[in-house]
Design an enzyme around this catalytic site. Structure first.
Site, PDB file in Angstrom:
ATOM      1  N   HIS A 164      30.577  74.146 -25.465  1.00  0.00           N
ATOM      2  CA  HIS A 164      31.229  74.179 -26.774  1.00  0.00           C
ATOM      3  C   HIS A 164      32.285  75.262 -26.762  1.00  0.00           C
ATOM      4  O   HIS A 164      32.083  76.305 -26.128  1.00  0.00           O
ATOM      5  CB  HIS A 164      30.195  74.459 -27.871  1.00  0.00           C
ATOM      6  CG  HIS A 164      30.681  74.084 -29.222  1.00  0.00           C
ATOM      7  ND1 HIS A 164      31.445  74.928 -29.986  1.00  0.00           N
ATOM      8  CD2 HIS A 164      30.555  72.939 -29.926  1.00  0.00           C
ATOM      9  CE1 HIS A 164      31.750  74.313 -31.119  1.00  0.00           C
ATOM     10  NE2 HIS A 164      31.234  73.113 -31.102  1.00  0.00           N
TER      11      HIS A 164
ATOM     12  N   ASP B   2      25.450  67.077 -29.838  1.00  0.00           N
ATOM     13  CA  ASP B   2      25.481  65.681 -29.401  1.00  0.00           C
ATOM     14  C   ASP B   2      24.468  65.355 -28.309  1.00  0.00           C
ATOM     15  O   ASP B   2      24.291  64.186 -27.966  1.00  0.00           O
ATOM     16  CB  ASP B   2      26.883  65.325 -28.886  1.00  0.00           C
ATOM     17  CG  ASP B   2      27.875  65.256 -30.020  1.00  0.00           C
ATOM     18  OD1 ASP B   2      27.496  64.739 -31.087  1.00  0.00           O
ATOM     19  OD2 ASP B   2      29.004  65.730 -29.863  1.00  0.00           O
TER      20      ASP B   2
ATOM     21  N   HIS C 138      34.969  65.251 -28.585  1.00  0.00           N
ATOM     22  CA  HIS C 138      34.568  65.708 -29.925  1.00  0.00           C
ATOM     23  C   HIS C 138      33.435  64.798 -30.383  1.00  0.00           C
ATOM     24  O   HIS C 138      32.373  64.783 -29.760  1.00  0.00           O
ATOM     25  CB  HIS C 138      35.812  65.676 -30.810  1.00  0.00           C
ATOM     26  CG  HIS C 138      35.689  66.328 -32.144  1.00  0.00           C
ATOM     27  ND1 HIS C 138      34.634  67.113 -32.510  1.00  0.00           N
ATOM     28  CD2 HIS C 138      36.521  66.322 -33.229  1.00  0.00           C
ATOM     29  CE1 HIS C 138      34.809  67.543 -33.749  1.00  0.00           C
ATOM     30  NE2 HIS C 138      35.945  67.072 -34.212  1.00  0.00           N
TER      31      HIS C 138
HETATM   32  N1  CMC Z   1      30.139  70.029 -18.034  1.00  0.00           N
HETATM   33  C1  CMC Z   1      30.559  70.737 -16.949  1.00  0.00           C
HETATM   34  N2  CMC Z   1      31.388  71.786 -17.010  1.00  0.00           N
HETATM   35  C2  CMC Z   1      31.816  72.146 -18.217  1.00  0.00           C
HETATM   36  C3  CMC Z   1      31.436  71.489 -19.400  1.00  0.00           C
HETATM   37  C4  CMC Z   1      30.550  70.390 -19.265  1.00  0.00           C
HETATM   38  N3  CMC Z   1      30.141  69.708 -20.351  1.00  0.00           N
HETATM   39  N4  CMC Z   1      32.029  72.067 -20.462  1.00  0.00           N
HETATM   40  C5  CMC Z   1      32.756  73.059 -19.978  1.00  0.00           C
HETATM   41  N5  CMC Z   1      32.629  73.112 -18.617  1.00  0.00           N
HETATM   42  C6  CMC Z   1      33.232  74.100 -17.707  1.00  0.00           C
HETATM   43  C7  CMC Z   1      34.698  73.785 -17.464  1.00  0.00           C
HETATM   44  O1  CMC Z   1      34.873  72.956 -16.344  1.00  0.00           O
HETATM   45  C8  CMC Z   1      35.256  75.179 -17.261  1.00  0.00           C
HETATM   46  O2  CMC Z   1      34.920  75.600 -15.968  1.00  0.00           O
HETATM   47  P1  CMC Z   1      35.961  76.470 -15.096  1.00  0.00           P
HETATM   48  O3  CMC Z   1      36.074  77.767 -15.837  1.00  0.00           O
HETATM   49  O4  CMC Z   1      35.344  76.572 -13.755  1.00  0.00           O
HETATM   50  O5  CMC Z   1      37.238  75.698 -15.112  1.00  0.00           O
HETATM   51  C9  CMC Z   1      34.458  76.035 -18.227  1.00  0.00           C
HETATM   52  O6  CMC Z   1      33.191  75.360 -18.374  1.00  0.00           O
HETATM   53  C10 CMC Z   1      35.103  76.195 -19.590  1.00  0.00           C
HETATM   54  O7  CMC Z   1      35.355  74.881 -20.104  1.00  0.00           O
HETATM   55  P2  CMC Z   1      36.579  74.489 -21.027  1.00  0.00           P
HETATM   56  O8  CMC Z   1      36.938  73.067 -20.778  1.00  0.00           O
HETATM   57  O9  CMC Z   1      37.666  75.515 -20.895  1.00  0.00           O
HETATM   58  O10 CMC Z   1      35.932  74.638 -22.440  1.00  0.00           O
HETATM   59  P3  CMC Z   1      36.566  74.165 -23.795  1.00  0.00           P
HETATM   60  O11 CMC Z   1      36.169  75.161 -24.804  1.00  0.00           O
HETATM   61  O12 CMC Z   1      38.014  73.874 -23.652  1.00  0.00           O
HETATM   62  O13 CMC Z   1      35.848  72.750 -24.054  1.00  0.00           O
HETATM   63  C11 CMC Z   1      34.261  71.169 -24.728  1.00  0.00           C
HETATM   64  C12 CMC Z   1      34.782  72.590 -24.922  1.00  0.00           C
HETATM   65  C13 CMC Z   1      33.218  70.868 -25.807  1.00  0.00           C
HETATM   66  C14 CMC Z   1      35.426  70.178 -24.896  1.00  0.00           C
HETATM   67  C15 CMC Z   1      33.636  71.033 -23.310  1.00  0.00           C
HETATM   68  O14 CMC Z   1      32.556  71.920 -23.172  1.00  0.00           O
HETATM   69  C16 CMC Z   1      33.206  69.598 -23.000  1.00  0.00           C
HETATM   70  O15 CMC Z   1      34.038  68.790 -22.582  1.00  0.00           O
HETATM   71  N6  CMC Z   1      31.879  69.278 -23.229  1.00  0.00           N
HETATM   72  C17 CMC Z   1      31.422  67.928 -23.014  1.00  0.00           C
HETATM   73  C18 CMC Z   1      31.789  67.080 -24.222  1.00  0.00           C
HETATM   74  C19 CMC Z   1      30.917  67.388 -25.409  1.00  0.00           C
HETATM   75  O16 CMC Z   1      29.702  67.481 -25.307  1.00  0.00           O
HETATM   76  N7  CMC Z   1      31.568  67.515 -26.590  1.00  0.00           N
HETATM   77  C20 CMC Z   1      30.874  67.730 -27.845  1.00  0.00           C
HETATM   78  C21 CMC Z   1      31.160  69.076 -28.418  1.00  0.00           C
HETATM   79  S1  CMC Z   1      30.049  69.506 -29.767  1.00  0.00           S
HETATM   80  C22 CMC Z   1      30.407  68.390 -31.012  1.00  0.00           C
HETATM   81  C23 CMC Z   1      31.779  68.525 -31.525  1.00  0.00           C
HETATM   82  O17 CMC Z   1      32.189  69.608 -31.931  1.00  0.00           O
HETATM   83  O18 CMC Z   1      32.457  67.504 -31.554  1.00  0.00           O
END
Ligand code: CMC
Length: 421
Positions: free
Chosen positions: A301, A357, A262
């Site tokens: 996201h 971010d 986050h």
């Molecule tokens: N790098 C590589 N792969 C990713 C990423 C990433 N940053 N984000 C998602 N994926 C992949 C993930 O591995 C999954 O692939 P598969 O379907 O093959 O398993 C797919 O995309 C869907 O990901 P998810 O984890 O189910 O997505 P989520 O909605 O649960 O997570 C998130 C959202 C923001 C936690 C995630 O995208 C992430 O960890 N991003 C990196 C951390 C980040 O930049 N966070 C800041 C978010 S914006 C500011 C805020 O709101 O705080």
């Protein structure tokens, strides 16, 4: 067309009509018709926990609006305190209303001296400032016991203003503690952002706030001010739903924001850029991400499946700051990462784009903020959003948050005395 869905219970063959409410399944009706059948929704990805009039987010189309106003227009024309007023009260203020609001915020910036000094002194010099901020915010509840009167709308607003005013003071105090530098008291002659920058960076001689820094700070605070039901806002709502005071609820939100998925992501982005180190390492790094070894921080996201509009605005603001400070050497790596990822099938098929971010840390670093302050900056910006949602929830007289579970543990078994195990 009826606003409902019909589902068939295959165990009984019975057909049930469930009304829709504002486009969502009416869970109260569901509970009545299908008692004991819960939605299994870890991460609450398909659950609406609120009816909210604060922020509209259309992730497919990359749209973000506060109270109907596009984020692009607010970032260009508004100020952080005007946006704060908008979020809390629902409408843009008149000139007189804004002046009154700015005055109120300005005159609540001081934090009780004993509390600020003695509490922060209890921490090690290298304590992460988010830990200090979280304790500081929660601890304020003990100074304002009347904030527990959460049924009184005026009291809610008074304490919201108080906390918004004190966030920069607590944040700067945490920073100075870490540096071992004397604390700089709030300056009521200055606006919100310049006052914060002065409390952060003045040492020895008067600190002149660069207009480009002030503008960038205002934009960054506006962009972070709200983002509907994100993890930290949900934490504030869940804790607030037990009718605790706002300081305790927002302290919980700070805790949720702290994590690298986050608000901690901006700090993690710069660490990642450092680890990549050179332009040539970008492609191998991306291969590692695709192989599941790590995540591309600042990408992806839960809601945006398109370019995060905040990232676009921040990218522009970054160039305005770099015009004063010189380019951050990590910018080239970030640009290359973005270029490679946006053309790569892995990221394209999962609809992963830069989020807020990805570029914010580069600006903060160029302005002189140490990396462990990045999430603190996010928290200052997000406080109006947290408080607006907390206030909205209480005004709606909502129920305590108490989800159900699908129990998957052992069924009943007799207790075995310790000697017989
Ligand atoms: N790098 C590589 N792969 C990713 C990423 C990433 N940053 N984000 C998602 N994926 C992949 C993930 O591995 C999954 O692939 P598969 O379907 O093959 O398993 C797919 O995309 C869907 O990901 P998810 O984890 O189910 O997505 P989520 O909605 O649960 O997570 C998130 C959202 C923001 C936690 C995630 O995208 C992430 O960890 N991003 C990196 C951390 C980040 O930049 N966070 C800041 C978010 S914006 C500011 C805020 O709101 O705080």
């Amino acid at each position: 067309m009826t606003d409902s869905i019909t589902i068939t219970d295959n165990r009984t063959g019975e057909s049930l009509e469930i009304p829709l409410h504002n486009g969502g399944v009416d869970a109260a009706e569901w509970r009545k018709l299908l008692p004991g059948i819960w939605f299994h929704d870890p991460g609450l990805a398909t659950t609406s926990g609120a009816e909210s009039a604060i922020t509209e987010l259309d992730g497919d189309n990359g749209i973000l609006r506060y109270r109907g106003y596009p984020i692009e227009q607010l970032a260009e024309h508004s100020s952080f305190l005007e946006v704060t007023y908008l979020l809390l009260k629902g409408e843009l203020p008149t000139k007189a209303e804004l002046d009154g609001f700015v005055h109120d915020v300005t005159y609540h910036t001081f934090v009780h001296e004993k509390f600020r000094r003695r509490m922060y002194d209890a921490y090690h010099y290298d304590a992460h400032p988010m830990g200090l901020l979280m304790s500081g915010v929660s601890g304020l509840s003990t100074f304002y016991p009347d904030s527990k009167d959460i049924g009184d709308a005026d009291k809610r607003m008074e304490n919201a203003i108080r906390l918004i005013a004190k966030m920069p003071t607590l944040a700067a105090s945490a920073f100075r503690h870490r540096r071992g530098q004397p604390f700089v008291y709030p300056d009521n002659e200055l606006g919100y952002a310049p006052n914060f920058l002065k409390m952060m960076f003045e040492i020895g001689s008067p600190y002149e706030v660069d207009p480009a820094f002030e503008k960038a700070m205002e934009i960054l605070l506006i962009l972070h001010a709200d983002h509907e039901q994100n993890c930290s806002t949900t934490a504030a709502r869940v804790v607030g739903s037990s009718h605790t005071d706002p300081y305790t609820a927002i302290g919980a939100a700070c805790g949720a924001l702290y994590g690298p998925r986050h608000g901690g992501a901006n700090e993690a982005v710069l660490q990642m850029l450092d680890d990549i180190g050179t332009y040539d390492n970008v492609e191998p790094f991306i291969e590692g991400v695709k192989a599941g070894k790590e995540r591309l921080m600042g990408f992806g996201h839960r809601v945006y499946k398109n370019y995060d509009p905040r990232a676009r605005i921040i990218k522009q603001a970054a160039y305005d700051v770099f015009a004063v400070t010189g380019t951050n050497p990590l910018l080239d790596i970030a640009l290359k990462l973005e270029e490679v990822a946006l053309e790569d099938e892995y990221f394209v098929s999962r609809r992963l784009y830069p989020n807020v971010d990805f570029y914010s840390g580069l600006i903060y670093e160029s302005m002189g903020f140490p990396r462990d302050m990045f999430t603190v900056l996010f928290a200052i910006g997000r406080t109006p959003g947290w408080l607006a949602h907390w206030d909205e929830m209480l005004a709606q007289n909502s129920r305590i948050a108490r989800p159900r579970q699908l129990y998957i543990g052992a069924s009943e078994r007799p207790y075995v005395p310790i000697g017989e195990r």
